[in-house]
Structure formats: structure tokens, C-alpha cells
Motif scaffolding. Sequence first.
Motif, PDB file in Angstrom:
ATOM      1  N   GLU A 299       0.832  -1.202   0.000  1.00  0.00           N
ATOM      2  CA  GLU A 299       0.000   0.000   0.000  1.00  0.00           C
ATOM      3  C   GLU A 299       0.870   1.257   0.000  1.00  0.00           C
ATOM      4  O   GLU A 299       0.577   2.230  -0.720  1.00  0.00           O
ATOM      5  N   TYR A 303       0.727   3.844  -3.150  1.00  0.00           N
ATOM      6  CA  TYR A 303       0.229   5.215  -3.034  1.00  0.00           C
ATOM      7  C   TYR A 303       1.332   6.250  -3.241  1.00  0.00           C
ATOM      8  O   TYR A 303       1.101   7.301  -3.862  1.00  0.00           O
ATOM      9  N   ILE A 355      -7.441   5.955  -7.555  1.00  0.00           N
ATOM     10  CA  ILE A 355      -7.547   6.541  -6.219  1.00  0.00           C
ATOM     11  C   ILE A 355      -9.012   6.586  -5.772  1.00  0.00           C
ATOM     12  O   ILE A 355      -9.341   6.254  -4.625  1.00  0.00           O
TER      13      ILE A 355
END
Length: 625
Positions: A299, A303, A355
Motif C-alpha cells: 500500500e 500510493y 484513487i
Amino acid sequence: MKTAVCQTDGEWKLLEDTCIITEFKNLLLSSEDLIVDDVANFVANLSDTVGEFKEQIVNSTATISAIVEILDNIAALNIQEVSRDSMQDILDTVDVIVGDDSRESWVVLNANETRNVSSKLLSSMEILSDVLIGTFSIATERIFLDRTTFNNSFKADLNNSVVLDIPNTDISNIPITTITFFTLNIVMPARNTSFNINTNSNDTLPDNAINAAVVLVKLNATIQNVTLSYSKLNQSLSLHPQCVFWNFTLLNNLGAWDDEGCEFISEINNTVTCRCNHLTSFSILMATDIPRAVREALEIITYVGVGISLASLVICLIIEGYVWKAITRNSTAFMRHVSIINTALSLLIADICFIIGASISKNLEEDYEASVDPCSTITFFMHFFYLAVFFWMLVSGLLLFYRTVMVFSHMSKSTMLAIGFILGYGAPLIIAVITVAVTAPQDGYISKNNVCWLNWSPTKALLAMVIPALTIVFINIIIVIVVLFKMLRRGVGNVAQNDEKQTLVVILRCVVILTPLFGLTWSLGVGTIVTSNNNGIHITFALFNSLQGFFILVFGTLFDSKIRSILSRKFPTTSTTSNTTRSTSGGISSLSGLNWIRRLRRNIYRVSEATNSRSTGASESFTNI
């Protein structure tokens, strides 16, 4: 009374429901004073009442809990015999409360203070199955019961969900009962012996799931060798299969899955085989994801990488807009930069959709029905724009082929532009629409793993992304091979060598873009499906996939010497002394490479000017890409 809490997203989450449908409250009171002689009539009345109110029951946790309590009261009566008709009524009752439409109610029940309603239901079934009389079969929508005679050995295919095999024994002529619950995976919690009994959550091991039917096996004899072969419910899960049975005494009689006496044998063609040394209620637990620590790392990588990618794509588009007039003076350069801009724009929109999709995915676990439509919408746009990235790369590959192999042919800008947009956006739109049309009616468009992305099992909708992507990568590799072969072939003839060197520069640039950016990235993507337990592949894929925008900026825009030249004239920099720059071997190597490229460029342009009168079209093709 119902108790709910307002969550941060404005949605209400049910915590407790004490509202029991009146008819079932009365039945619950009656069951407390029930006698054995009245059981047959009572369960028939219970079944009829459940059938009448089944739509209200599945949404009422208190009523489901009351029905389980009623069944528990019946099982506690010390009944000596249960007939086929009575068991039919009982299974019809249970069938209603274990359906998929009661999933949310069971989530609440398994998370309340007692957390043993599901365990109590399974216990009642085990007790009642032990006192059946006769041999018969009962099939409801979600349950299959078979009672037959055991003679020395036993093997049965339980409705294509579980194959039960008990090899030769010294036991004969005794009844054996099997009950297969096809949807009990949504009823029973996935907690095991590692569950923290003091937590307020129902999560045992959040990454685990019951991934097979639950099969109850009853035989009044000691069996020390039983083999069970399960068909996986979710074929995309392949991590850490555990062969387990439900142990009612674990966690202070709360109940949990236990692997004592059971061992994993194999997993072949989505069939998991286990061996146990006792009989009870069996199933399999499987990891729903890679380990938590690795997932958290993924993650962070994803991101941070997507943030870098978005910034890079914005910078890329700004640069392309700034230098547009200076670098699009011929059709070849025009189409090359049209391809780069649309590739960057498509990826930018796809990343923004990613997103948004990640935000929606967080709501899927809490309210699947409310989130499925926006999730499907964002999945469609992600699918479309990610495909557009690949198809615009195909446009770049075809442009390379056209300008290096078909040197003397001519196509107008408008024609090239039309072909580019038809291929770049038309083809992805057709594929995305067909994917929705084929898989959505089967409720198989988006993933069932609480992620806004294309489904893998059972519809294989993800292939609508993987197959076109890898096909385009393959086509572009073929184009590069053909162009290289053509270049080498010309090198032996009378064609000017400097023109071929310029073509080599163009080919190398395209290879740098095509191979690592698209081929390697999505080959790793396929690898995450095939070998889903390989953490290295997951991390590498996340890294390459999230940084695609950065790669496009570097290899598609900044590696273009003309763009660097225009930017350097607009934003001059003060260089350090040459002695300082050359003080390290890395500096010497870098300058040597740059000087070689500059010399190559000068030679190419000299040859181009010298041969301009003979082959203007060819010169433009090689020197302006």
C-alpha cells in the motif's frame, strides 16, 4: 430496538437489533416448554412460518437469533428419533437463514457480545443428524443431506462440492449421515485458535476466509482416516490452505476452527485435499490476501508511487504543451508526440480513477449493495483508460514500423490522426463495453474481494485487460524485431549508414519504453495471479505499475534531445567546471555517452543535408522522430 452508529462516511452501521418478529417470539416461548411428542408438529409450523416471513427474517438479526435458539431448544430435548419429514422441515428453516441475502445479519451476529449464534446453529445440526432414522436424501437450495449405510468403506461425491472418502475399515452395516452446507461460509466466522477473545471485533485473522462448503459427517464409530476433497468457492484464493474442523469448546466454548488431527495433502485444479483422523464438521480456511505486513508495504509503495506518477504525468503534459510548436513541424514528429500526450493523459485519468476506486473499495465490506454501482462505474473507466494506454503505445509502435520500414510511402496528418484516435480510444471502448455486457448479467463484472477492479473468478473478466495488453506488447516486440532486421539488412547495402544509426536511436528509445514499462509490468501482473503467494512478484509489480507515469516522463519526454534542447534554451543552467565534473569515473562515463550521442546526431544531420535532394522523405523519417 435497533442500535446503529453513524460512520465517518455518513452511513449508518447496525450494531444491535432486538426487534423480533412477533410470530417467532411466540414460537421461541413455545419451544421452551416443548415436549418430544409435539416436535413433529412444531417444526412443521416453524417451517411454514419461516417461509411466510423469509424476506423480513434475513434482515432481522434478532429473529435469526431467535430461530437458532428455537432449534437449539429442540436439539436439547434428548430426542431419540427424528423422521425424514421433520428433518425436511428443519432444513427448510435453516435454508432461509443461511442464504446470501442474510450475510449482513450474520456479520452483526458474529460481532455481538455472545458471538456464538453460528456455532449454536451448527451444534444443533450435529445433534439432530445423530438421531435420524431410515436412509434418505434431502436437498434444499443451500443444503444437501444424505443418510445411507456404511459398509467397510465409503466414498461419496456430495453434490460436486466435496468428495468424502473413508477407506477400508472393520465397520459394517451402520448408518452414516452427511450434511453439506454450501453457503455456511457466510454464516460461520473465520476465527481460529489465534482469535483474541477480548477483542470487540469478529475478525479472527482478517486475511482468512472459509473457502469451501462446510460438510458435517456423522458416524457412530471411531474413524481414524478420512479424506476430503473440496472444490474451492473462490478460485482466486491460493494462499496457505488450512484443513480445519469446527471445535465447539475452543475459546471458552465460543467455538473456532481447529486443525488438530487434520493435514493438508494437495491443491490441484482448484481442488483442495485434506486428511483427518476423526469425524465432525469440516471445511478449509485460506488466506484472502498476502500477509498483512507485505500488504501494508504494498500500500505504501502503491500510493507513494501513484503520487509520483500523477506528478510526473502532469509535468509531462506541461512540457509537451510548452514545446509543441517547436517539435511538431512534420507528420512523424506530430504523431509521435500525439501518442505520447494521449498515453500520458490516459494514464493520468486511470490513476485518478484508481484513487477513487480505492476509496470506494473501503465501503464495499461495510455496505456492498450500496457501493457496487459506483464501484462498477469506476472499474469501467479504469479498464477503458488503462487499455487506452496500451493502444496508444500500439499507435507508437505502428508509427515506428511505418516510418522505418515503409520509408517512401506517404500518409497525411489527418489520416494518421484519425487512425490513431480510432485505435487509441475506439478499440478500448469496444473491449470495455463488451466486457460489461458479457459479465455484468452474471454478477461477475467486478471482483468479489472488496476491490474495485475486474473479476477473476469465475467470469475471468480480468482477461479483457490482460490479453489485449500482452498482445500489444507482443506486437510491439515483433515490430522492433522487424525494424532491427530491416536496419541490419540495409546496413549491408548502399543506404547511408548514418540514417540507419538514427533509426537505431529511435528503436532503442521505443524498446526502452515498451519492454520495461509495459511488457515487464503486465507480465508481473499475470505473475501475481498465477503465483499469488510470491511476495517478491507482488512488490515488484506494485513498484513498476505505480511508477508508469514517471517512466513515461523520463523515457517518453525527457530522453528526447530536442525537448531537452528547447528547455535548456528557455531555462539555462550554470554548469560547474569540467575538471570537477570529470573527477569521478561516473562523470567521465556520463560525458562520454553524451558526447557520443552528440557526435552521432551531428553526423546524421550532415548526411541528411547531403542527401536531401535525393531522398527528402527518407531523411525526414529518420531524423525527426
